[in-house]
Scaffold this motif. Structure first.
Motif, short mmCIF file in Angstrom:
data_model
loop_
_atom_site.label_atom_id
_atom_site.label_comp_id
_atom_site.label_asym_id
_atom_site.label_seq_id
_atom_site.Cartn_x
_atom_site.Cartn_y
_atom_site.Cartn_z
N VAL A 44 39.41 -4.26 34.96
CA VAL A 44 39.41 -3.81 33.79
C VAL A 44 39.30 -2.25 33.71
CG1 VAL A 44 38.38 -5.91 32.89
CG2 VAL A 44 36.84 -3.92 33.37
N TYR A 45 39.72 -1.68 32.64
CA TYR A 45 39.52 -0.22 32.74
C TYR A 45 38.08 0.27 32.41
CZ TYR A 45 44.69 -0.19 31.63
OH TYR A 45 46.00 -0.61 31.69
N GLY A 46 37.75 1.25 33.13
CA GLY A 46 36.25 1.78 32.87
C GLY A 46 35.30 1.32 33.70
N LEU A 47 34.10 1.55 33.70
CA LEU A 47 33.06 1.22 34.53
C LEU A 47 32.06 0.40 33.67
CD1 LEU A 47 31.99 4.46 36.36
CD2 LEU A 47 33.49 2.69 37.07
N MET A 48 31.92 -0.77 34.14
CA MET A 48 30.82 -1.85 33.37
C MET A 48 29.62 -1.28 33.63
SD MET A 48 32.71 -4.43 32.09
CE MET A 48 31.70 -5.87 31.76
N LYS A 49 28.58 -1.33 32.71
CA LYS A 49 27.22 -0.78 32.78
C LYS A 49 26.51 -1.64 33.69
CE LYS A 49 23.31 1.18 30.13
NZ LYS A 49 22.94 1.37 28.78
N ASP A 50 26.65 -3.00 33.05
CA ASP A 50 25.57 -4.01 33.66
C ASP A 50 26.28 -4.66 34.90
OD1 ASP A 50 23.35 -3.28 31.90
OD2 ASP A 50 24.40 -4.49 30.40
N ASP A 51 25.59 -5.10 35.77
CA ASP A 51 25.96 -5.91 37.03
C ASP A 51 26.47 -7.32 36.38
OD1 ASP A 51 25.83 -3.79 38.60
OD2 ASP A 51 23.66 -4.35 39.34
N PHE B 292 37.60 2.02 37.19
CA PHE B 292 37.95 0.58 36.95
C PHE B 292 36.85 -0.33 37.38
CE2 PHE B 292 41.84 3.21 37.69
CZ PHE B 292 42.68 2.74 36.83
N THR B 293 36.86 -1.45 37.00
CA THR B 293 35.75 -2.40 37.58
C THR B 293 36.54 -3.79 37.76
OG1 THR B 293 33.99 -1.36 35.94
CG2 THR B 293 33.76 -3.74 37.16
N PHE B 294 36.26 -4.29 38.95
CA PHE B 294 36.61 -5.46 39.33
C PHE B 294 35.39 -6.53 39.15
CE2 PHE B 294 37.94 -8.59 42.93
CZ PHE B 294 39.00 -9.44 42.24
N LEU B 295 35.73 -7.57 38.48
CA LEU B 295 34.71 -8.58 38.22
C LEU B 295 35.19 -10.01 37.95
CD1 LEU B 295 33.91 -8.39 34.29
CD2 LEU B 295 35.82 -7.17 35.13
N GLU B 296 34.21 -10.93 37.86
CA GLU B 296 34.50 -12.21 37.86
C GLU B 296 33.94 -12.72 36.24
OE1 GLU B 296 34.44 -14.65 42.20
OE2 GLU B 296 32.53 -14.77 40.83
N ARG C 255 36.23 -2.96 27.29
CA ARG C 255 36.69 -2.94 28.74
C ARG C 255 37.93 -3.78 28.77
NH1 ARG C 255 34.60 1.08 28.83
NH2 ARG C 255 32.80 1.86 29.82
N PRO C 256 39.06 -3.56 28.31
CA PRO C 256 40.11 -4.53 28.47
C PRO C 256 40.58 -4.48 29.70
CG PRO C 256 40.89 -2.40 27.42
CD PRO C 256 39.25 -2.14 27.69
N VAL C 257 41.46 -5.65 30.14
CA VAL C 257 42.07 -6.04 31.17
C VAL C 257 43.35 -4.88 31.52
CG1 VAL C 257 43.49 -7.50 32.32
CG2 VAL C 257 41.50 -8.37 31.21
N VAL C 258 43.28 -4.46 32.62
CA VAL C 258 44.42 -3.41 33.13
C VAL C 258 45.71 -4.14 32.94
CG1 VAL C 258 45.36 -2.30 35.18
CG2 VAL C 258 42.94 -2.15 34.88
N CYS C 259 46.50 -3.29 32.29
CA CYS C 259 48.04 -3.56 32.01
C CYS C 259 48.14 -4.74 31.10
CB CYS C 259 48.62 -3.93 33.26
SG CYS C 259 50.42 -3.58 33.41
N ASP C 260 47.17 -4.94 30.13
CA ASP C 260 47.11 -5.89 28.97
C ASP C 260 48.03 -5.27 27.93
OD1 ASP C 260 46.93 -7.78 27.16
OD2 ASP C 260 45.02 -8.56 27.90
#
Length: 283
Positions: free
Chosen positions: A119-126, A191-195, A215-220
């Motif tokens: 996703v674009y951006g940094l997720m604040k919470d783990d 960017f953030t990679f997440l499950e 935090r939309p998905v990259v390239c959506d």
């Protein structure tokens, strides 16, 4: 035709790794082969597996659509695990699992799906949850949205998530000016990679929920229009990594599909860029 890979097969069940770009069913204007076409060619008897044919509206007529044993779907650009029933008994068993539970009762009886997303951006919470009802957009019927602006009745939707990696390509923030620069470039340099673990199965659920928290998905192209894609990506960065289901035999199994080459390549490039940025900062 882009063909799926068989992950598992027995007399009642078929588990596939669907490649990105392969639509599950046909749609108005589509002239390319679909997963349903592939299933009918390889397994002709599967045409009668599922509910009676439904009628799908097109600009010209109502066209019959066979289920072909498909209990759930993946978006055309989403890669990964999809389950197909080869017999009516298996179809009914899986359908019961996918439809069990409710907002009041919870969704513990449903298959556990895991998606991987960039996703674009940094997720604040783990880790966290997104519990927002989803409905169809009044402006664009292709879009799904959260909140009161949805057309008709919105349906309960619940997604959990866990951060796997964050990529901060701007480096350590040392000043207010640099923080302002980050805000202007957010979504391009962070960017953030997440499950993601959707407990319900609404159309575009993971994409809509991530977009609803900024935090939309990259390239959506649908939910992040105008944002740049990363080199090597021609589709949204979302992959159905695994599914945990109860087989018709009563055995519980997890089926997985590896991250496809395009997404793996993008992550490798982000690792390199992050390392170069951190090295530059240390110097």
């Amino acid at each position: 035709m882009i063909e799926p890979k068989i992950i598992f097969e027995d007399s009642s069940l078929l588990v596939l790794d669907k490649p990105a770009g392969l639509a599950v069913h046909g749609f108005p204007g589509n002239t390319e082969p679909t997963l349903a076409d592939w299933l009918l060619e390889k397994y002709p008897d599967i045409e009668s597996v599922g509910e009676p044919e439904s009628l799908r509206p097109t600009p010209y007529a109502l066209l019959p659509v066979s289920r072909c044993g498909l209990v759930h779907r993946l978006d055309r650009e989403t890669s990964g695990v999809i389950v197909v029933a080869k017999t009516l008994e298996a179809y009914l068993s899986l359908k019961q699992q996918f439809s069990s539970g409710s907002a009041e009762e919870g969704y513990e009886g449903r298959p556990r799906k895991t998606y991987q997303a960039l996703v674009y951006g940094l997720m604040k919470d783990d880790q966290g949850e997104i519990h927002r009802s989803i409905g169809r957009s009044r402006v664009n019927p292709k879009l799904r949205i959260v909140g009161a602006k949805a057309s008709g009745t919105s349906r309960d939707a619940l997604t959990y998530y866990k951060v796997l990696e964050r990529f901060n390509l701007l480096g350590k923030v040392e000043s207010f000016e640099q923080e302002e620069r980050r805000k202007k470039k957010e979504g391009v340099s962070d960017f953030t990679f997440l499950e993601c673990y959707p407990r319900t199965g609404r159309t575009h659920q993971v994409r809509v929920h991530l977009g609803s928290i900024g935090r939309p998905v990259v390239c959506d192209k649908l939910y992040a229009p105008g944002k740049p894609c990363l080199p090597g990506l021609t589709r949204h960065a979302l992959h159905a990594a695994s599914i945990d289901i109860m087989l018709p035999t009563g055995e519980r199994k997890v089926f997985s599909a590896p991250l496809p080459i395009d997404m793996a390549g993008v992550l490798e490039n982000l690792h390199k860029a992050s390392f170069e940025q951190s090295t530059k900062h240390e110097i």
